[in-house]
Design a protein around this motif. Structure first.
Motif, PDB file in Angstrom:
ATOM      1  N   PHE A   1      64.972 -33.726  41.496  1.00 59.90           N
ATOM      2  CA  PHE A   1      65.315 -33.049  43.038  1.00 59.90           C
ATOM      3  C   PHE A   1      64.001 -33.170  42.825  1.00 59.90           C
ATOM      4  CE2 PHE A   1      69.871 -32.224  43.524  1.00 59.90           C
ATOM      5  CZ  PHE A   1      70.168 -33.833  43.642  1.00 59.90           C
TER       6      PHE A   1
ATOM      7  N   TRP B   1      77.221 -43.781  45.450  1.00 61.90           N
ATOM      8  CA  TRP B   1      77.693 -43.145  45.766  1.00 61.90           C
ATOM      9  C   TRP B   1      75.811 -42.347  46.016  1.00 61.90           C
ATOM     10  CZ3 TRP B   1      78.710 -42.843  41.021  1.00 61.90           C
ATOM     11  CH2 TRP B   1      78.078 -41.821  39.753  1.00 61.90           C
ATOM     12  N   GLY B   2      76.884 -41.401  47.350  1.00 60.24           N
ATOM     13  CA  GLY B   2      75.117 -40.717  47.447  1.00 60.24           C
ATOM     14  C   GLY B   2      74.871 -39.131  47.341  1.00 60.24           C
ATOM     15  N   VAL B   3      73.321 -39.088  47.668  1.00 59.07           N
ATOM     16  CA  VAL B   3      73.547 -37.950  46.885  1.00 59.07           C
ATOM     17  C   VAL B   3      73.192 -37.036  47.915  1.00 59.07           C
ATOM     18  CG1 VAL B   3      71.603 -39.153  45.745  1.00 59.07           C
ATOM     19  CG2 VAL B   3      72.042 -36.363  44.703  1.00 59.07           C
TER      20      VAL B   3
ATOM     21  N   ASP C   1      76.204 -46.786  40.956  1.00 54.11           N
ATOM     22  CA  ASP C   1      75.164 -45.749  42.029  1.00 54.11           C
ATOM     23  C   ASP C   1      75.657 -45.251  43.662  1.00 54.11           C
ATOM     24  OD1 ASP C   1      74.027 -48.066  42.549  1.00 54.11           O
ATOM     25  OD2 ASP C   1      71.792 -46.709  43.089  1.00 54.11           O
TER      26      ASP C   1
ATOM     27  N   TRP D   1      68.853 -51.295  42.505  1.00 52.88           N
ATOM     28  CA  TRP D   1      68.529 -50.449  41.909  1.00 52.88           C
ATOM     29  C   TRP D   1      68.898 -51.178  40.029  1.00 52.88           C
ATOM     30  CZ3 TRP D   1      64.900 -48.839  39.033  1.00 52.88           C
ATOM     31  CH2 TRP D   1      64.831 -46.918  38.556  1.00 52.88           C
ATOM     32  N   LEU D   2      67.981 -51.314  39.338  1.00 51.38           N
ATOM     33  CA  LEU D   2      68.329 -52.626  37.889  1.00 51.38           C
ATOM     34  C   LEU D   2      68.834 -51.619  36.798  1.00 51.38           C
ATOM     35  CD1 LEU D   2      67.134 -55.757  38.461  1.00 51.38           C
ATOM     36  CD2 LEU D   2      69.489 -54.776  38.742  1.00 51.38           C
ATOM     37  N   GLY D   3      67.136 -50.539  37.019  1.00 50.84           N
ATOM     38  CA  GLY D   3      67.192 -49.409  36.368  1.00 50.84           C
ATOM     39  C   GLY D   3      65.650 -49.566  35.393  1.00 50.84           C
TER      40      GLY D   3
ATOM     41  N   ARG E   1      74.020 -37.325  38.221  1.00 43.46           N
ATOM     42  CA  ARG E   1      74.109 -36.454  39.503  1.00 43.46           C
ATOM     43  C   ARG E   1      74.440 -38.271  40.720  1.00 43.46           C
ATOM     44  NH1 ARG E   1      73.228 -31.684  42.411  1.00 43.46           N
ATOM     45  NH2 ARG E   1      73.575 -31.302  40.486  1.00 43.46           N
ATOM     46  N   TYR E   2      73.813 -39.191  40.492  1.00 41.65           N
ATOM     47  CA  TYR E   2      73.939 -40.593  41.504  1.00 41.65           C
ATOM     48  C   TYR E   2      73.577 -41.804  40.541  1.00 41.65           C
ATOM     49  CZ  TYR E   2      68.349 -41.185  40.704  1.00 41.65           C
ATOM     50  OH  TYR E   2      67.699 -40.989  39.933  1.00 41.65           O
ATOM     51  N   GLU E   3      74.289 -41.832  39.323  1.00 39.52           N
ATOM     52  CA  GLU E   3      74.409 -42.900  38.846  1.00 39.52           C
ATOM     53  C   GLU E   3      74.917 -43.292  37.419  1.00 39.52           C
ATOM     54  OE1 GLU E   3      70.737 -44.702  38.467  1.00 39.52           O
ATOM     55  OE2 GLU E   3      70.545 -45.392  36.798  1.00 39.52           O
TER      56      GLU E   3
ATOM     57  N   ARG F   1      71.463 -45.962  52.362  1.00 44.89           N
ATOM     58  CA  ARG F   1      70.815 -46.821  51.520  1.00 44.89           C
ATOM     59  C   ARG F   1      69.759 -48.011  52.367  1.00 44.89           C
ATOM     60  NH1 ARG F   1      73.571 -45.092  46.643  1.00 44.89           N
ATOM     61  NH2 ARG F   1      72.096 -46.873  45.218  1.00 44.89           N
TER      62      ARG F   1
ATOM     63  N   ASN G   1      70.968 -49.460  34.922  1.00 46.43           N
ATOM     64  CA  ASN G   1      71.672 -48.721  36.547  1.00 46.43           C
ATOM     65  C   ASN G   1      73.736 -49.664  36.054  1.00 46.43           C
ATOM     66  OD1 ASN G   1      73.272 -47.961  38.650  1.00 46.43           O
ATOM     67  ND2 ASN G   1      72.300 -49.738  40.213  1.00 46.43           N
TER      68      ASN G   1
ATOM     69  N   ASN H   1      65.296 -37.803  46.782  1.00 44.93           N
ATOM     70  CA  ASN H   1      66.952 -37.551  45.807  1.00 44.93           C
ATOM     71  C   ASN H   1      67.076 -38.131  44.754  1.00 44.93           C
ATOM     72  OD1 ASN H   1      66.926 -35.211  47.245  1.00 44.93           O
ATOM     73  ND2 ASN H   1      69.036 -36.398  49.529  1.00 44.93           N
ATOM     74  N   ARG H   2      66.448 -39.362  44.778  1.00 46.85           N
ATOM     75  CA  ARG H   2      66.809 -40.030  43.168  1.00 46.85           C
ATOM     76  C   ARG H   2      65.545 -40.054  42.707  1.00 46.85           C
ATOM     77  NH1 ARG H   2      72.164 -42.942  43.906  1.00 46.85           N
ATOM     78  NH2 ARG H   2      72.556 -42.250  46.154  1.00 46.85           N
TER      79      ARG H   2
END
Lengths: 502, 519
Positions: free
Chosen positions: B316, A128-130, A126, B409-411, A103-105, B403, A123, B322-323
């Motif tokens: 969600f 773009w927006g969500v 990422d 963010w790396l994961g 979805r976002y990544e 943002r 990642n 949202n993330r």
């Protein structure tokens, strides 16, 4: 684990009458692990004949043995779970990792301890927006020839873009940087590449789309829906923002009940003259006839192992649970071509699809939220050529005064040169903001000649008039093969974006 | 679903002489569900329920009066958890009319009681904290047996403005409806289809009956081949149409025709006898229908079970932006991490998440944590790191269109127990965060703790702060007691008050923060 495979029942007609699709292309439905709902959203090939399936529930499954003729040898292993919808899966042969578009990544998944389960989730991009809206799907590609991943981003709902790059196609370079690539996307259902490596996506009927479409993702182009064009501010590489198309194509009754003589002054052809970045759909996937919900795009690179349609594209449909076939040509630098029904009868709504080198088409999907003819809530299936060549239209080429139609087998000259064997109808869809639309501005041309080539493999049709921008719906009900068989599919829909010079 | 079919009775008086209604009701392992969502009995009928708890958590079975918001009732206990614990989590509420004791794992109890004299839908629920949202069902008390029998459907495809003559059309698909309830989500078609339902309607006695119908789009009801009620054409399900009809006692041929053009797909059917309440014959209930209990949740729950390993759920999550990345840890403690603010967003205990909202239909919306005692230590989607020469300053608030700058963010990576370590950079420094659970969050007295470890590598800016709590705190016994409606403790070396912020001066190295519910 071992799973039983169910062969779909190939219904042969009781009387040895006209051939049916199943005579030429058989569908195998695989049993899937009971502990999950295998709502396949994406498929890619892995080494050793394995497949990676990404699902709407956020899982990634590694499938072994799906290519085998012994269907019972198919087995599944859960590689990763808990991702936010995997509508793109890509195996990278360089680093041997899977990349998931969620979805976002875009996430790179590594199995560092080699236990068959991913343990590192990185990642990749990422940017773009969500916004939390359900409609904001992200459909990702496999790797293109340059090692890039493409992602098409659904708008926020049907009309607007709440956060950056909703309604855009982006490319993610191997170093993880993002390149805004095309604007104008509405609701993508699939993304794929043709035999030359050019990228395409399928869009869905809605605002600015009278029908689902197959669209050529030319970098820098505007694909038709202006809802996300405010993000040109964030994409200096794309040049100036296109001027907006006129929202209301018709100037008459908005209910579309009244006829407007002389056609629609603001449809795609005329807007293309005003908006230089606007690229027309390569092919309209005629609503209700080809499908209602276009999804996966699959190119036949099997060099004949999937039958006679080498290098052609196959576009899936979630709602109709089918595959349609697209032959494209380039006229005046613009892609256009014909769509022909190919194979129906898949078990659920097809979302993801991929062909392997042996010409096996793997597809899967789900009917969740939109419904599908197949009737099953989800499926994972294989479609293979039986080795029998169907009598089909092979290619259709635009000519200044008509079309050249080629066939997979020699035609019967008497029927193929008979004008009564053909009929044609031309129409278009209004290019407008309102949701969907009727087939409009109908033209019923005269077919003035049908000349069969000496080798019997093609027919040259001249028609009058021929209309730029219109979909030319050709019926070939009377054409017979040299063996006196009718065509397996007797209709093709050619989108004539450009008139050829010769 | 266990359904008791009982013998057909001629008179209400005879109902009292009926055989007892006998049920076995089990809890499902690690799913926060009973195996039975609906029980049927007649007014005054003797009921015997063998309640078996096969789960690894304590559960009870509490029957309430019609209309009780059982989730709210169970949740209310958390306002005074000490008192509730003394009552073994049985709500002190006059709407409870029969209940089991709190069964330990693998215990059972037999409940014997008389069904209420008054017809209605009596909800039952497990009142152990955090269970009520999904662990529930309805005892339906009605003076008749099943109403529709052998319900079948035939699905047709086509585009109509009015009901077509279905007898001239070929069905696309046919089938049985196991629960004998009219429902149009048979095939998930969105537009342009029709359904014909056929079955047997049993009138318990000769008399006058009333039928109710509403739909989007058109529909009609035929009894014994005769149309009695129609709501044809393209329209929303605005009104409820109704029609009275005299019926002989016994079986009647029931036929309902429905078609969908586009838009909403809704179909409501109900009936009522002279001395019975309105009883729905359809799964969907019209918002204006009179009677029954509160509308059920739209989908059957899909609770994500956490057993030996941590479970990650990216979707969600309400309160995590949202993330959000949900993590359910073994031991009944759960978190939601935000890959937007690079911060811990939520902590809760008990059950992890219900995926039903996201794994049904189009999957829209934010789902709230399934468990209980949800803590949001620093507010929604706000970062922990911040640079200010005044640590009492207001921390950045979430702007949904942007943002947070300076964060990347790396994961995450998973350890052998699938517990994630989250990684990101802030102002060029690398940050790793991981979480460990102690105690048992499934038991309110389980002394559950969440231990957060933060490792910072690289140089941080001057005046960098790491916020671990916001709101009012009281320093007590080496910990900080949050004074909100849901008290909890934070223990962290170097933590200090700064206005309404509880902060740690942020430096390279390791920070350890413990969060604990204060019961």
């Amino acid at each position: 684990m071992k799973r039983i495979l169910f062969l779909s029942l190939l219904c042969s007609p009781l009387l040895a009458a006209d051939p049916v699709e199943a005579d030429f292309y058989k569908i195998t439905t695989f049993a899937t692990p009971k502990e999950t709902a295998m709502e396949v959203g994406s498929i890619d090939l892995m080494p050793d004949g394995k497949l990676a399936l990404g699902t709407r529930r956020g899982e990634i499954w590694i499938v072994s043995g799906a290519g085998s003729n012994d269907a019972a040898s198919v087995s599944y292993k859960l590689f990763a779970s808990g991702l936010h919808e995997v509508l793109g899966i890509a195996y990278n042969p360089k680093d041997k990792n899977l990349y998931a578009t969620t979805r976002y990544e875009i996430t790179r998944l590594k199995d560092t301890d080699n236990d068959g389960r991913a343990d590192v989730f990185e990642n990749v991009n990422d940017s773009w927006g969500v916004s939390g809206d359900y409609h904001e799907y992200a459909i990702g590609s496999r790797f293109d020839k340059a090692g890039d991943l493409w992602v098409t981003l659904c708008l926020t709902g049907s009309f607007s873009s709440a956060v950056p790059f909703r309604g855009w196609a982006l490319r993610i370079k191997p170093d993880g940087t993002m390149v805004p690539t095309c604007s104008g996307i509405r609701s993508p259902g699939g993304i794929g590449f043709d035999a030359d490596g050019a990228a395409y996506y399928s869009d869905n009927q809605g605002p600015w789309h009278g029908a689902c479409t197959l669209q050529h993702l030319v970098p820098g182009s505007f694909q038709g829906h202006p809802g996300g064009n405010m993000w040109y501010d964030l994409a200096p590489n794309m040049g100036p923002r296109p001027i907006d198309p006129v929202p209301e194509a018709f100037q008459g009754d908005q209910g579309r009940k009244d006829k407007r003589e002389g056609g629609d002054p603001d449809r795609m052809v005329t807007e293309r003259e005003r908006i230089k970045q606007l690229l027309p759909p390569a092919v309209y996937l005629v609503h209700g006839k080809i499908g209602n919900s276009a999804s996966a795009i699959i190119c036949d690179l099997s060099a004949g192992k999937f039958g006679p349609f080498s290098k052609q594209l196959f576009v899936a449909d979630q709602s109709h649970s089918n595959l349609s076939r697209v032959y494209l040509e380039t006229v005046n630098g613009i892609k256009q071509g014909v769509v022909i029904p190919f194979r129906s009868g898949f078990a659920s709504g097809i979302i993801g699809g991929r062909m392997d080198e042996e010409g096996r088409v793997f597809v899967g999907g789900s009917d969740r939220g939109w419904g599908a003819r197949g009737g099953k809530p989800f499926c994972f299936e294989k479609c293979e050529w039986t080795g029998k060549t169907p009598f089909e239209v092979h290619e259709m080429h635009a000519k200044p005064d008509g079309f050249e139609v080629t066939f997979t087998q020699p035609v019967d000259a008497a029927s193929a040169s008979d004008l009564k064997s053909y009929s044609m109808r031309e129409f278009t869809y209004a290019y407008r903001e309102q949701y969907g639309g009727e087939e409009i501005a109908e033209v019923l041309p005269k077919i003035t000649a049908a000349t069969v080539a000496a080798d019997g493999k093609s027919v040259r049709l001249t028609i009058s008039p021929i209309t730029k921008g219109h979909i030319h719906e050709l019926h070939l009900d009377g054409v017979r093969s040299a063996e006196k068989l009718p065509l397996l599919h007797k209709v093709g829909y050619y989108t004539l974006n450009e008139m050829p010079v010769k | 679903m266990t359904r008791l079919l009982f013998a057909f009775l001629l008179a209400a008086a005879a109902a009292r002489a009926a055989e007892p209604a006998v049920f076995t009701l089990k809890t499902m392992t690690a799913q926060m569900k009973y195996d039975t969502a609906e029980l049927l009995a007649q007014p005054g009928q003797a009921v015997k329920i063998t309640f078996e708890n096969g789960d690894d958590l304590p559960h009870n079975l509490v029957f309430c009066q019609p209309g009780t918001d059982t989730a709210a009732m169970a949740m209310k206990q958390m306002e005074k958890p000490e008192e509730a614990l003394k009552r073994n989590w049985l709500p002190d509420d006059p709407r409870v009319w029969v209940h089991s004791k709190m069964l330990n794992p693998h215990e059972k109890e037999v409940l014997s009681f008389s069904a209420p004299e008054k017809a209605g839908s009596y909800p039952y629920v497990c009142t152990f904290p955090g269970h009520a949202l999904t662990m529930r069902g309805v005892l339906k008390v009605a003076p008749v047996g099943d109403i529709l029998h052998d319900l079948k459907f035939a699905l047709y495809l086509g585009s109509w403005k009015q009901l077509p003559d279905f007898s001239k059309l070929k069905p696309h698909r046919e089938g049985k409806i196991e629960d004998n309830l009219i429902q149009v989500k048979l095939d998930d078609y969105k537009n342009e289809f029709g359904v014909v339902f056929t079955g047997t309607l049993i009138a318990p006695k000769k008399g006058s009956y009333r039928f109710f119908l509403s739909s989007d789009d058109g529909s009609r009801i035929l009894i014994d081949g005769k149309e009695i009620l129609a709501y044809d054409g393209i329209h929303p399900s605005g009104d409820i149409k109704e029609q009275g009809l005299m019926l002989e006692q016994g079986e009647h041929e029931f036929r309902l025709e429905y078609f969908q053009g586009g838009g909403e797909i809704e179909l409501y059917v109900a009936w009522k006898g002279a001395d019975t309440q309105i009883t729905p014959l359809s799964k969907w209930l019209h918002p204006q229908w009179q009677g029954g209990t509160k509308k059920q949740k739209e989908f059957d729950p899909i609770p994500l079970a956490v057993t030996e390993e941590a479970v990650v759920y990216r979707n969600f999550i309400q309160g995590a932006g949202n993330r959000g990345i949900g993590v359910g840890y073994p031991g009944g403690v759960n978190i939601a991490w935000s890959a937007e603010s690079m911060n811990l967003a939520l902590i809760w205990r008990g059950a992890f998440m219900d995926a039903a909202k996201h794994w049904n239909s189009r999957g829209g919306g934010h789902e709230k944590p399934l468990g209980y005692d949800v803590l949001q230590p620093t507010g929604e989607v706000t970062p922990a790191f911040f640079v200010s020469d005044k640590p009492e300053a207001e921390w950045p608030k979430w702007d949904k269109t942007k943002r947070y700058e300076g964060f990347h963010w790396l994961g995450y990576s998973l350890d052998a127990k699938r517990s994630p370590t989250f990684r990101y950079t802030w102002q060029g420094a690398e940050v790793e965060e991981s979480f460990a659970v102690e105690g048992d969050g499934n038991k309110p007295d389980g002394k559950a703790k969440l231990i957060r470890t933060v490792k910072v590598t690289g140089k941080l800016p001057d005046n960098a702060w790491y916020r671990i709590g916001s709101g009012l705190f009281e320093s007590k016994d080496g910990s900080f007691l949050g004074k909100g409606p849901l008290p909890y403790r934070i223990i962290a070396e170097g933590a200090q008050f700064a206005g309404r912020n509880l902060v740690i001066p942020a430096k390279a190295g390791k920070m350890t923060i413990t969060y604990q519910w204060a019961q």
